[in-house]
Design a protein around this motif. Structure first.
Motif, mmCIF file in Angstrom:
data_model
loop_
_atom_site.group_PDB
_atom_site.id
_atom_site.type_symbol
_atom_site.label_atom_id
_atom_site.label_comp_id
_atom_site.label_asym_id
_atom_site.label_seq_id
_atom_site.Cartn_x
_atom_site.Cartn_y
_atom_site.Cartn_z
ATOM 1 N N LEU A 188 44.485 37.397 44.225
ATOM 2 C CA LEU A 188 45.109 37.718 43.584
ATOM 3 C C LEU A 188 45.124 39.452 44.263
ATOM 4 C CD1 LEU A 188 44.031 36.911 40.182
ATOM 5 C CD2 LEU A 188 45.735 35.526 41.620
ATOM 6 N N ILE A 189 46.812 40.130 44.766
ATOM 7 C CA ILE A 189 46.440 41.157 45.008
ATOM 8 C C ILE A 189 47.868 42.061 44.322
ATOM 9 C CG2 ILE A 189 47.008 42.550 46.986
ATOM 10 C CD1 ILE A 189 46.603 39.564 48.701
ATOM 11 N N ALA A 190 46.767 43.418 43.783
ATOM 12 C CA ALA A 190 47.845 44.054 43.085
ATOM 13 C C ALA A 190 48.147 45.307 44.783
ATOM 14 C CB ALA A 190 47.481 45.034 42.037
ATOM 15 N N GLN A 191 49.528 45.779 44.514
ATOM 16 C CA GLN A 191 49.627 46.271 45.110
ATOM 17 C C GLN A 191 51.148 47.508 44.874
ATOM 18 O OE1 GLN A 191 50.759 44.022 48.896
ATOM 19 N NE2 GLN A 191 48.917 44.887 49.328
ATOM 20 N N SER A 192 51.389 48.375 45.428
ATOM 21 C CA SER A 192 52.366 49.497 44.823
ATOM 22 C C SER A 192 54.001 48.619 45.708
ATOM 23 C CB SER A 192 52.762 50.614 45.112
ATOM 24 O OG SER A 192 52.289 50.239 46.507
ATOM 25 N N ALA A 193 55.314 49.008 44.543
ATOM 26 C CA ALA A 193 56.290 48.265 45.241
ATOM 27 C C ALA A 193 57.347 48.515 46.573
ATOM 28 C CB ALA A 193 57.853 48.233 44.298
ATOM 29 N N ASN A 194 56.721 49.520 47.286
ATOM 30 C CA ASN A 194 57.109 50.233 48.273
ATOM 31 C C ASN A 194 56.341 49.537 49.445
ATOM 32 O OD1 ASN A 194 54.277 51.400 47.774
ATOM 33 N ND2 ASN A 194 56.196 54.091 48.734
ATOM 34 N N SER A 195 55.421 48.269 49.196
ATOM 35 C CA SER A 195 53.784 47.704 49.874
ATOM 36 C C SER A 195 55.209 47.217 50.880
ATOM 37 C CB SER A 195 53.367 46.881 49.448
ATOM 38 O OG SER A 195 52.224 46.131 50.509
ATOM 39 N N ASP A 196 54.233 47.082 52.576
ATOM 40 C CA ASP A 196 54.767 46.521 53.641
ATOM 41 C C ASP A 196 55.193 45.188 53.268
ATOM 42 O OD1 ASP A 196 55.305 48.886 54.699
ATOM 43 O OD2 ASP A 196 53.694 48.980 55.636
ATOM 44 N N ILE A 197 53.902 44.695 52.623
ATOM 45 C CA ILE A 197 53.849 43.107 52.319
ATOM 46 C C ILE A 197 54.777 42.405 51.058
ATOM 47 C CG2 ILE A 197 52.034 41.343 52.471
ATOM 48 C CD1 ILE A 197 50.056 43.432 53.245
ATOM 49 N N ALA A 198 55.687 43.008 50.574
ATOM 50 C CA ALA A 198 56.120 43.107 49.457
ATOM 51 C C ALA A 198 56.980 41.921 49.672
ATOM 52 C CB ALA A 198 56.972 44.451 49.281
ATOM 53 N N ASN A 199 57.305 40.915 49.257
ATOM 54 C CA ASN A 199 57.951 39.949 49.043
ATOM 55 C C ASN A 199 59.093 40.334 48.837
ATOM 56 O OD1 ASN A 199 55.627 38.279 51.191
ATOM 57 N ND2 ASN A 199 55.079 38.159 48.703
ATOM 58 N N THR A 200 60.349 39.413 48.828
ATOM 59 C CA THR A 200 61.706 39.450 47.697
ATOM 60 C C THR A 200 62.057 38.276 47.503
ATOM 61 O OG1 THR A 200 62.864 40.963 50.049
ATOM 62 C CG2 THR A 200 63.592 39.329 47.967
ATOM 63 N N CYS A 201 61.798 38.163 45.960
ATOM 64 C CA CYS A 201 61.926 37.161 45.081
ATOM 65 C C CYS A 201 62.951 36.394 45.660
ATOM 66 C CB CYS A 201 62.509 37.677 43.859
ATOM 67 S SG CYS A 201 60.985 38.529 43.144
ATOM 68 N N GLN A 202 63.230 35.329 45.787
ATOM 69 C CA GLN A 202 63.443 33.397 45.793
ATOM 70 C C GLN A 202 64.292 33.365 44.862
ATOM 71 O OE1 GLN A 202 61.448 32.735 49.609
ATOM 72 N NE2 GLN A 202 63.294 32.950 50.582
ATOM 73 N N VAL A 203 63.118 33.398 43.886
ATOM 74 C CA VAL A 203 63.168 32.382 43.169
ATOM 75 C C VAL A 203 62.593 33.212 41.402
ATOM 76 C CG1 VAL A 203 62.677 29.864 41.508
ATOM 77 C CG2 VAL A 203 62.951 29.948 43.791
ATOM 78 N N GLN A 204 63.767 33.701 40.859
ATOM 79 C CA GLN A 204 63.424 34.831 38.864
ATOM 80 C C GLN A 204 63.085 33.275 38.285
ATOM 81 O OE1 GLN A 204 63.028 37.996 40.249
ATOM 82 N NE2 GLN A 204 61.626 37.326 38.032
ATOM 83 N N HIS A 205 62.073 33.859 37.129
ATOM 84 C CA HIS A 205 61.823 32.907 36.442
ATOM 85 C C HIS A 205 61.547 33.559 34.893
ATOM 86 C CE1 HIS A 205 60.286 28.921 38.833
ATOM 87 N NE2 HIS A 205 60.081 29.834 39.415
ATOM 88 N N SER A 206 62.222 33.752 34.306
ATOM 89 C CA SER A 206 61.779 34.686 32.696
ATOM 90 C C SER A 206 60.690 34.450 32.038
ATOM 91 C CB SER A 206 63.749 34.102 32.191
ATOM 92 O OG SER A 206 63.165 32.900 31.361
ATOM 93 N N VAL A 207 60.309 32.919 32.754
ATOM 94 C CA VAL A 207 58.889 33.019 31.652
ATOM 95 C C VAL A 207 57.677 33.287 31.938
ATOM 96 C CG1 VAL A 207 60.239 31.273 30.315
ATOM 97 C CG2 VAL A 207 59.383 30.274 32.619
ATOM 98 N N PRO A 208 56.683 33.266 31.305
ATOM 99 C CA PRO A 208 54.940 32.766 32.564
ATOM 100 C C PRO A 208 54.911 31.894 33.426
ATOM 101 C CG PRO A 208 54.835 33.753 30.106
ATOM 102 C CD PRO A 208 56.415 32.724 30.323
ATOM 103 N N ALA A 209 53.741 31.549 33.938
ATOM 104 C CA ALA A 209 53.146 31.056 34.839
ATOM 105 C C ALA A 209 52.131 30.965 34.496
ATOM 106 C CB ALA A 209 53.408 31.392 35.737
ATOM 107 N N ILE A 210 51.428 29.411 34.514
ATOM 108 C CA ILE A 210 49.863 29.079 34.523
ATOM 109 C C ILE A 210 49.707 28.727 35.979
ATOM 110 C CG2 ILE A 210 48.124 28.154 33.632
ATOM 111 C CD1 ILE A 210 49.711 27.789 31.645
ATOM 112 N N PHE A 211 48.616 29.241 36.913
ATOM 113 C CA PHE A 211 48.316 27.958 37.777
ATOM 114 C C PHE A 211 46.966 27.453 38.071
ATOM 115 C CE2 PHE A 211 50.979 32.030 38.891
ATOM 116 C CZ PHE A 211 51.528 31.179 40.356
#
Length: 526
Positions: A188-211
């Motif tokens: 679980l990695i918390a980074q600033s939005a301007n990070s080089d590793i920032a991933n572009t959303c391909q599927v946007q969900h409006s509800v939470p997730a449970i892993f």
């Protein structure tokens, strides 16, 4: 699997005194057992609490210093630690599980753009992520992006830091080192939005997730319900189906087998985390599952006092459409019983025998059927296999008044019984404590009349193998203390039963009279 009723009195003094010896079992045997902590801790007297605290401290230190002593084979179907009540030692997990009721507890209140991991529970770790959550299956990571400094809140200790990393294996048996090593680990990695590793959303969900993971002991029906389905119900309940399940170690057969239930917990199709390479984005994520006691839901730990009876109602809703479909199929194939046959059946309480092949089989099953029919039951022998559709099993047990079975994982199907029906468990030698803890107590919490029929040595097939003075017959506890492998070898893999019909008939008569009294009350209220 060592937890007792969370809000009932402790076992009698003699069983409590066995606790000290059980820790020696842990030190000398390669054995595992599911454990959790109980709120009944707070009901103990101070001397008892201190005594158990020191025992737990010794056990915990032993885990740290001598981990090899606690290795457990992950191929065993379910595990015994006879007499051990590790779950009675501390209330940490109860504190963790009730965080929603007490905002001062870990992860009860989170700021946007924060990660909080609650690792205080004995059975499972749970991490929460709030904000711009994005998946990366290629790196087995979940990213939390924020334009501000990332805040990490780990068990109520927060700090501002970028590139915060937490690691978690989302499975509900964290104390079992060997099995947890087989569970996929997430970063679980918390980074600033301007990070080089920032991933572009391909599927946007409006509800939470449970892993969560369907690895580990999945494949054994007890563990599928106890470690998976029930914790999933507990964790997802508050989202009212507005949640997406992201599954690690995804199995198509698991989705097929439990699809009826899963569809009642979420309005969205589950995601295969490993194979789905798209970047999924969520406003919130829970990684890991909450778990209460054995095969139950503890109402005091749930919002709105949701209980195991509510879970049972959900099973009714989940299986009703399929059962109606089965009935229509039978009618179309002219398989429906005649009216005369139905009337004859309806006049009698229905008894279902869950039959076993191989070990722990009832050798005189036919005679038991005849005896039950003579007493007045309509008897059905059910022989489920790994591929038997759960809806078909549910249909038979849900319509029954009494279920009989020999101790084993199939007893998990007690969850399919209606409250106020009867569950008779045949307790073979060497399984007394496990039978009561894993199935007897959950049955009573569900509202069943539980009858544990403890066989005598002469009713066991081992009676012909050992002399009556041998400890295998005279003192099973001395054998089970040697560990799981010895318990499995002697009592689980090689033992069958030939029930003493005279002894067993007393329990059948009690079940019959109880069932008939319930029927009469039901008729009076119609």
């Amino acid at each position: 699997m060592v937890q007792h009723h969370s809000h009932q009195q402790l076992r009698k003094r003699e069983e409590e005194e066995e606790l000290s010896s059980s820790y020696s079992i842990l030190m000398e045997c390669d054995v595992c057992s599911p454990c959790s902590f109980s709120s009944s801790t707070y009901k103990k007297s101070m001397p008892s609490l201190l005594r158990l605290f020191f025992l737990f401290s010794f056990f915990y230190c032993s885990l740290c210093l001598f981990p090899r002593l606690f290795n457990c084979s992950f191929i065993t179907p379910f595990f015994y630690l006879y007499g051990t009540q590790v779950g009675k030692v501390t209330g940490l997990s109860v504190l963790a599980e009730t965080k929603e009721r007490n905002p001062s507890l870990p992860c009860s209140s989170m700021l946007n753009g924060s990660i909080c991991c609650d690792r205080t529970a004995f059975r499972s770790d749970i991490c929460h992520m709030k904000g711009d959550v994005r998946t990366s299956s290629a790196t087995f990571s979940i990213f939390l992006h924020s334009s501000n400094n990332i805040e990490k809140d780990n068990a109520n200790t927060s700090s501002s830091k970028e590139d915060v990393v937490e690691r978690i294996r989302p499975y509900t048996r964290k104390w079992e080192t060997n099995i947890m090593e087989t569970i996929d680990e997430l970063g679980l990695i918390a980074q600033s939005a301007n990070s080089d590793i920032a991933n572009t959303c391909q599927v946007q969900h409006s509800v939470p997730a449970i892993f969560f993971s369907t690895g580990g002991y999945t494949g054994n029906v007890y563990h599928e319900f106890n470690d998976g389905i029930l914790p999933l119900y507990i964790t997802s309940r508050r989202y009212n189906r507005r949640v997406v399940f992201v599954v690690l170690e995804y199995h198509n057969w698991w989705i097929t087998k439990y699809g009826d239930i899963v569809s009642r917990l979420s309005d969205y199709p589950p995601i295969d985390f490993t194979r789905d390479q798209a970047v999924h984005c969520f406003p919130e994520a829970v990684v890991g599952l909450q778990i209460h006691d054995e095969l139950t839901v503890t109402s005091s730990l749930m919002a709105n006092d949701v209980s195991i009876q509510d879970f049972r109602n959900l099973l009714d809703e989940a299986y009703e459409p399929r059962i109606l479909g089965l009935i229509k199929e039978e009618e179309s194939q002219t398989m429906a019983p005649s009216i005369q046959h139905l009337e004859k059946i309806l006049d009698k309480p229905k008894l279902v025998i869950l039959s076993r092949n191989g070990s722990r089989a009832i050798l005189n099953e036919g005679e038991v059927v005849e005896l039950a029919e003579e007493i007045g039951f309509h008897v059905q022998v059910l022989r489920p296999t790994r591929t038997t559709e759960l809806a078909k099993i549910y249909r038979e047990l849900n319509s029954s008044d009494v279920m009989i079975g020999v101790h084993g994982a199939a007893m998990t199907h007690l969850l399919f019984m209606r409250p106020e029906s009867v569950f008779i468990q045949v307790v073979v030698l060497g399984t007394k404590w496990a039978a009561q803890t894993y199935y007897g107590e959950p049955a009573m919490k569900l509202g069943l009349l539980y009858i544990g029929y403890e066989i005598l040595p002469r009713e066991s097939s081992l009676y012909g193998e050992y002399n009556m003075n041998n400890p295998e017959l005279r003192d099973p506890k001395s054998i089970t203390k040697k560990g799981w492998q010895e318990t499995k070898r002697v009592y689980l893999d090689r033992q069958n039963v030939r029930l003493d019909l005279q002894r067993f008939s007393k329990h059948l008569i009690r079940a019959y009279e109880y069932s008939m009294s319930k029927r009469k009350l039901s008729w009076q209220h119609q």
